[in-house]
Write a protein that holds these residues in place. Structure first.
Motif, PDB file in Angstrom:
ATOM      1  N   SER A 211      56.773  45.812  39.817  1.00 50.91           N
ATOM      2  CA  SER A 211      55.680  46.787  39.885  1.00 50.91           C
ATOM      3  C   SER A 211      54.312  46.122  39.992  1.00 50.91           C
ATOM      4  O   SER A 211      53.302  46.822  40.143  1.00 50.91           O
ATOM      5  N   MET A 212      54.257  44.815  39.919  1.00 49.81           N
ATOM      6  CA  MET A 212      52.969  44.124  39.998  1.00 49.81           C
ATOM      7  C   MET A 212      52.215  44.395  41.298  1.00 49.81           C
ATOM      8  O   MET A 212      50.991  44.544  41.286  1.00 49.81           O
ATOM      9  N   PRO A 213      52.908  44.471  42.464  1.00 48.13           N
ATOM     10  CA  PRO A 213      52.164  44.809  43.687  1.00 48.13           C
ATOM     11  C   PRO A 213      51.453  46.153  43.579  1.00 48.13           C
ATOM     12  O   PRO A 213      50.333  46.312  44.075  1.00 48.13           O
ATOM     13  N   GLU A 214      52.114  47.153  42.953  1.00 44.47           N
ATOM     14  CA  GLU A 214      51.468  48.451  42.762  1.00 44.47           C
ATOM     15  C   GLU A 214      50.239  48.316  41.876  1.00 44.47           C
ATOM     16  O   GLU A 214      49.201  48.944  42.120  1.00 44.47           O
ATOM     17  N   LEU A 215      50.341  47.495  40.823  1.00 47.93           N
ATOM     18  CA  LEU A 215      49.217  47.311  39.906  1.00 47.93           C
ATOM     19  C   LEU A 215      48.023  46.702  40.633  1.00 47.93           C
ATOM     20  O   LEU A 215      46.901  47.203  40.548  1.00 47.93           O
ATOM     21  N   VAL A 216      48.266  45.621  41.367  1.00 53.88           N
ATOM     22  CA  VAL A 216      47.183  44.950  42.091  1.00 53.88           C
ATOM     23  C   VAL A 216      46.565  45.890  43.124  1.00 53.88           C
ATOM     24  O   VAL A 216      45.337  46.023  43.214  1.00 53.88           O
ATOM     25  N   THR A 217      47.419  46.571  43.891  1.00 55.85           N
ATOM     26  CA  THR A 217      46.930  47.466  44.937  1.00 55.85           C
ATOM     27  C   THR A 217      46.102  48.608  44.365  1.00 55.85           C
ATOM     28  O   THR A 217      45.015  48.922  44.869  1.00 55.85           O
ATOM     29  N   SER A 218      46.573  49.237  43.301  1.00 56.29           N
ATOM     30  CA  SER A 218      45.878  50.389  42.729  1.00 56.29           C
ATOM     31  C   SER A 218      44.561  49.997  42.070  1.00 56.29           C
ATOM     32  O   SER A 218      43.545  50.691  42.226  1.00 56.29           O
ATOM     33  N   VAL A 219      44.567  48.898  41.325  1.00 55.27           N
ATOM     34  CA  VAL A 219      43.340  48.459  40.650  1.00 55.27           C
ATOM     35  C   VAL A 219      42.273  48.070  41.671  1.00 55.27           C
ATOM     36  O   VAL A 219      41.108  48.472  41.564  1.00 55.27           O
ATOM     37  N   VAL A 220      42.667  47.301  42.684  1.00 56.07           N
ATOM     38  CA  VAL A 220      41.711  46.884  43.720  1.00 56.07           C
ATOM     39  C   VAL A 220      41.175  48.103  44.460  1.00 56.07           C
ATOM     40  O   VAL A 220      39.968  48.204  44.726  1.00 56.07           O
ATOM     41  N   ALA A 221      42.063  49.045  44.785  1.00 55.86           N
ATOM     42  CA  ALA A 221      41.631  50.260  45.493  1.00 55.86           C
ATOM     43  C   ALA A 221      40.652  51.065  44.644  1.00 55.86           C
ATOM     44  O   ALA A 221      39.642  51.572  45.151  1.00 55.86           O
TER      45      ALA A 221
END
Length: 310
Positions: A211-221
């Motif tokens: 789930s780390m890709p989702e975390l990075v993507t959502s936080v950056v967005a």
């Protein structure tokens, strides 16, 4: 022990790099087709960030570790809402569009209910997988149709060269497959070493890692003010995890729900349902809601750790 840890870390790094390449390449191609940011978040970005779960689940099922395959999806969906959406809202409140409340979040809840109904007999067979995958195709077609009625906005994405975008997609998929093999093998060995069940290792270590890709993507967005991508990524990933990942995995190999408790499924469903009233409150998910979701997630993790150690 050292090799196992290196395999897990190395697999995770490769998975993350592969997801990033896939997301950037696919987003660039989608933008060339005039697809809106919300739809990109719900589909292309959601699929890209869910690709590690797909690689891990299929590899696990083919290796006879169906507990990891199912635990990965359930745990990832719980982490997407209780950890990723929560942290993103705590960092910066997330604005929510009315169509997300009226259409996308209910679809996420519906997918969770469909999974529970299909698992009443204790497993997902190829027929169940076909049903889930058919629902995925319907979701994708519906998302594409509504995107044609909306004006596309320019967002930061990958290269404009279509050949380079295609190359990123191919490299991303290759990294996801290779990283998934390393990650699963290391996690399974670790679980066996400490006597932890496949279900628990899938619900915790593998679920959080993939789930780390989702975390990075959502936080950056969210930090860039692209709340459509942030909320769309989480909601879309949860839909993809159930309809695509479990659908494809069940088509490849039956998935058993042995080793899972009713609480695991209940937490996934309840957190999905909670997103709806939270999002309807002033059409945004604020820090208060973020802390509530995070508290629920930490409580569930504490239960799993305590139960595994008992």
């Amino acid at each position: 022990m050292t090799f196992i840890v290196l395999a897990i870390i190395g697999g995770f790094v490769i998975l993350t790099a592969g997801a990033e390449a896939l997301v950037r390449g696919a987003s660039a191609i989608a933008l060339r087709l005039g697809v809106t940011p919300l739809v990109i978040g719900l589909t292309i970005v959601a699929f890209g960030t869910s690709a590690p779960e797909l690689a891990v689940s299929v590899k696990s099922a083919l290796s006879g570790n169906s507990g990891i395959a199912l635990g990965n999806v359930i745990g990832s969906n719980i982490a997407n809402v209780g950890l990723i959406l929560a942290l993103t809202a705590i960092i910066r409140p997330i604005g929510v569009q009315s169509q997300t409340v009226k259409r996308d979040i209910p679809i996420m809840i519906g997918a969770s209910v469909a999974l529970l109904l299909l698992l009443l007999d204790g497993q997902l067979g190829w027929i169940d997988g076909a049903v889930l995958f058919a629902l995925l195709l319907a979701f994708l077609w519906h998302s594409y149709r509504i995107s044609s009625d909306e004006d596309a906005e320019e967002i930061e994405a990958g290269p404009r060269n279509p050949w380079l975008s295609t190359l990123l997609i191919v490299v991303g998929i290759g990294c996801l497959v290779g990283g998934g093999i390393l990650f699963v093998d290391g996690a399974v060995d670790l679980a066996r070493m400490f006597g932890i069940s496949e279900a628990v290792i899938g619900l915790t270590i593998i679920a959080i890692g993939t789930s780390m890709p989702e975390l990075v993507t959502s936080v950056v967005a969210a930090l860039k003010g692209q709340s459509d991508i942030a909320i769309g990524n989480v909601v879309g990933s949860n839909i993809f995890n159930i309809l695509c990942i479990l659908g494809v995995t069940a088509l490849v190999h039956p998935i058993s729900s042995a080793g899972f408790s009713l609480l695991d499924f209940a937490v996934m469903l309840v957190l999905s349902i909670l997103v709806l009233p939270f999002a309807m409150s002033n059409m945004r998910i604020g820090r208060k809601e973020g802390f509530a979701l995070l508290a629920a997630y930490l409580g569930y993790m504490a239960y799993l750790v305590t139960h595994a150690a008992a």
